[in-house]
Write an enzyme that holds these catalytic residues in place. Structure first.
Site, mmCIF file in Angstrom:
data_model
loop_
_atom_site.group_PDB
_atom_site.id
_atom_site.type_symbol
_atom_site.label_atom_id
_atom_site.label_comp_id
_atom_site.label_asym_id
_atom_site.label_seq_id
_atom_site.Cartn_x
_atom_site.Cartn_y
_atom_site.Cartn_z
ATOM 1 N N GLN A 61 -5.036 -1.358 9.784
ATOM 2 C CA GLN A 61 -4.796 -2.545 9.152
ATOM 3 C C GLN A 61 -5.312 -3.718 10.115
ATOM 4 O OE1 GLN A 61 -3.400 -3.107 6.272
ATOM 5 N NE2 GLN A 61 -3.824 -5.421 6.493
ATOM 6 N N LYS A 85 0.649 -1.282 -0.015
ATOM 7 C CA LYS A 85 -0.034 -0.065 0.167
ATOM 8 C C LYS A 85 0.886 1.301 0.000
ATOM 9 C CE LYS A 85 -3.643 -2.387 2.366
ATOM 10 N NZ LYS A 85 -4.514 -2.828 3.740
ATOM 11 N N ASP A 133 -11.195 3.118 3.687
ATOM 12 C CA ASP A 133 -11.674 1.699 3.754
ATOM 13 C C ASP A 133 -13.014 1.387 3.896
ATOM 14 O OD1 ASP A 133 -9.675 -0.318 3.694
ATOM 15 O OD2 ASP A 133 -9.332 -0.477 5.826
#
Length: 327
Positions: free
Chosen positions: A102, A58, A127
């Site tokens: 995460q 990422k 997200d």
């Protein structure tokens, strides 16, 4: 379409195309706003090897296309209060337009994941997991929310394959908060007729066999067989699993939830595993981060003062009517 002619949907190439498109858009905006730099913060607790790989990718891809990308790595002993404090610090930092935590958290302490996710500002929740964004998606307010990355990536693959979802029968197998449920919502508001299947669904193979578009996110390797799939259907496989394979050095190989060799004989389009949905998840994270930065820039331009002392949007509106009235 005749059997055995399923077209491969290349997620790896599509993700690369999208990253290049975002890079071009960033450079274009910088022509008039030189300081424009989308910022992504990735918060990680612990040291899971798989999470380390995901985070590294990422950060790498974000940096390559001209974004600011920073990794906030916290130790396993981090408490919920300490993690929430870190999240709030990033919430207040205007240089970050997107933030992800995460998952799963690798921690020695009890930390409520939902509490942490909902602590992320809805304006930076790239997200798309914050309950405010989830609620807006469920209500069809697609332009006012962030769509979770995997479902958005799946839809993008379907669109770029030249398939129109409007009016199609879509079946989503799986109802997780991250993939299944938002995928169903997204297809619904794109005007598909959607059926969501889960562990309590009866005759699931029969339900699946009626789908024009079949999205599978069940977490069961090679579960979906040829007889589950309607001839000519579009099949999107979100699964990631492993099965024994003596020909591989590791003794196993990666597969999806769909039995690819079987299903490709009847589907019109199909995603492989690996190389299908996976690369698109990161690409959509970058797309959401870019979108967030663009929204922030638009808000800044709307609120900036002008020489006459009026807000920019007020002056712009006045000039518009002045021209029309020939003042």
């Amino acid at each position: 379409m005749a059997e055995g002619t399923a077209k491969l949907i290349d997620g790896k190439q599509t993700a690369q195309d999208i990253r290049l498109e975002i890079k071009e858009q960033i450079n274009k905006i910088r022509e008039s706003a030189p300081s424009f730099k989308p910022g992504l913060a990735v918060v990680q607790v612990g040291d899971r090897s798989d999470s380390n790989v995901y985070v590294r990718n990422k950060i790498k891809f974000a940096t390559e296309i001209g974004m600011k990308a920073e990794h906030f790595k916290l130790p396993r002993v981090t408490t919920e209060a300490e993690l929430l404090a870190q999240v709030e610090e990033i919430n207040k930092d205007d240089s970050f337009h997107g933030m992800i935590v995460q998952l799963p958290l690798d921690t020695d302490n009890v930390i409520d994941t939902d509490t942490v996710i909902n602590a992320v500002s809805p304006l930076k929740d790239v997200d798309g997991l914050n309950e405010e964004n989830a609620g807006k998606l469920a209500r069809g307010e697609l332009k006012k929310c962030f769509i979770p990355c995997t479902p958005r990536g799946c839809l993008e693959l379907i669109k770029r394959a030249g398939v129109d979802v409007d009016g199609k029968n879509a079946v989503v197998i799986g109802r997780s908060k991250i993939v299944g449920a938002p995928m169903s919502d997204l297809l619904l508001w794109k005007h598909a007729t959607v059926t969501t299947c889960h562990s309590h669904t009866k005759d699931i193979a029969d339900v699946a066999s009626k789908a024009d578009i079949l999205v599978v996110a069940a977490g069961k390797p090679l579960w979906v067989k040829k007889n589950w799939v309607k001839p000519g259907a579009v099949v999107i496989d979100c699964g990631i699993g492993f099965v024994p394979d003596a020909t591989k050095k590791s003794g196993q190989r990666m597969v999806g939830d769909v039995d690819f060799p079987e299903v490709k004989e009847v589907a019109s389009h199909i995603t492989p595993v690996p190389g299908g949905v996976g690369p698109m998840t990161v690409a959509m994270l970058l797309q959401n981060t870019f979108d967030s930065a663009k929204r922030a820039l638009d808000r800044q331009q709307v609120s900036r003062p002008t020489p006459n002392g009026l807000p920019f949007h007020t002056t712009k509106r006045f000039l518009h009517w002045a021209r029309r009235l020939k003042l």
